[in-house]
Design a protein around this motif. Sequence first.
Motif, short mmCIF file in Angstrom:
data_model
loop_
_atom_site.label_atom_id
_atom_site.label_comp_id
_atom_site.label_asym_id
_atom_site.label_seq_id
_atom_site.Cartn_x
_atom_site.Cartn_y
_atom_site.Cartn_z
N GLU A 110 24.50 14.68 51.28
CA GLU A 110 23.65 15.34 50.28
C GLU A 110 23.66 16.66 50.55
OE1 GLU A 110 20.92 16.14 46.02
OE2 GLU A 110 20.46 14.13 47.29
N CYS A 111 23.90 17.20 51.59
CA CYS A 111 23.76 18.65 52.81
C CYS A 111 25.45 19.00 52.17
CB CYS A 111 23.00 18.85 53.44
SG CYS A 111 23.08 20.50 54.52
N PHE A 112 26.20 17.77 53.43
CA PHE A 112 27.34 17.80 53.56
C PHE A 112 28.18 17.95 51.79
CE2 PHE A 112 25.90 16.02 57.89
CZ PHE A 112 25.51 17.24 58.52
N LEU A 113 28.00 17.24 51.36
CA LEU A 113 28.32 16.80 49.43
C LEU A 113 28.85 17.80 49.67
CD1 LEU A 113 29.88 14.57 48.32
CD2 LEU A 113 27.70 13.73 47.41
N TYR A 114 27.61 18.68 49.15
CA TYR A 114 27.43 19.83 48.45
C TYR A 114 28.54 20.63 48.51
CZ TYR A 114 23.17 19.00 46.14
OH TYR A 114 22.25 18.37 45.00
N THR A 115 28.74 21.24 49.93
CA THR A 115 29.27 21.48 51.08
C THR A 115 30.69 21.62 50.50
OG1 THR A 115 27.83 21.80 52.81
CG2 THR A 115 30.65 23.18 53.13
N VAL A 116 31.04 19.80 50.86
CA VAL A 116 32.84 19.90 50.08
C VAL A 116 32.94 19.62 48.42
CG1 VAL A 116 33.80 17.87 49.74
CG2 VAL A 116 32.37 17.82 51.10
N MET A 117 31.23 19.83 47.84
CA MET A 117 31.66 20.65 46.41
C MET A 117 32.12 21.46 45.70
SD MET A 117 29.24 17.11 44.62
CE MET A 117 29.66 18.00 42.78
N SER A 118 31.41 22.78 47.01
CA SER A 118 32.28 23.71 46.15
C SER A 118 33.19 23.98 46.98
CB SER A 118 30.37 24.25 47.67
OG SER A 118 30.76 24.46 48.79
#
Length: 311
Positions: A110-118
Amino acid sequence: MTNVSLMTTFILMGLPHAPALDTPLFGIFLVIYVLTVVGNLLILLVITVDSHLHTPMYYFLTNLSFIDMWFSTVTVPKMLMTLVSPGGRAISFHSCVAQLYSFHFLGSTECFLYTVMSYDRYLAISYPLRYTSMMSVRTCTLLATSTWLSGSLHSAVQTTLTFCLPFCGPNRIQHYFCDGPPILKLACSDTSAIEMVIFVNIGIVASGCFLLIVLSYVSIVCSILKIRTSEGRCRAFQTCASHGIVVLCFFLPCVFIYLRPGSRDAVDGVVAVFYTVLTPLLNPVVYTLRNKDVKKALVQLKDKVAYSESK
């Protein structure tokens, strides 16, 4: 194998609270858990059914909803068992290993996914004309897959470092689920080196992702300020506001628990509720109540269901 490695069962002490609050807390957390699962399932259903939502942003949102649904499932059901039954506090050694791995796997993903989403929002606002070609189906798939693989690797390191130590008692974990810091306190050997490696491992992932997210949003703000119309600026800000709210609610408690010196069991347990129980619920709430496209898709889905039932 020596006796110090034969720990077969741990006891989860649960959230610190008065015994009289067992039933009220059980009811509150059960309702939150049901809403979390139903809400995230609803987002998955709406995005899958509505072809207008088959865009990169909503593709990543489906990944986030899937993660949040299982992230909550890894911890909340066991916490509910500790509230209603003394026997529900027991957890086998292997189940504890599985819970810790699953928790950090989903959390770091989820941490990595938030980065990708930003990054996705940055491209959408800064390069609107080239956005479709830059975020192709192949690119989105590669980015999403990399988040899952990175989360799996990070969790494998965390779990291996935590359970490579000998455990000879006591077996009471001062938490409502199996997590690194409270488990390390039960080890029979010196844990300072392991704690430092885990601290650095989590620190690199959390601070790295948060820094990239901040850089993305600084670039986004700069791009938004260049938009000539106030309506365009307002819409761009609203698009990113929901993502920013969820990111802060996820990162701040994690930083407080894992990246500060010392550890207080009671405080950590209460703070952990924010990102294990409340943040997974925030995803469907924020992305539906603040998103016109999702709300419109929900209304259309409701109308389709009503029409099919009327036949």
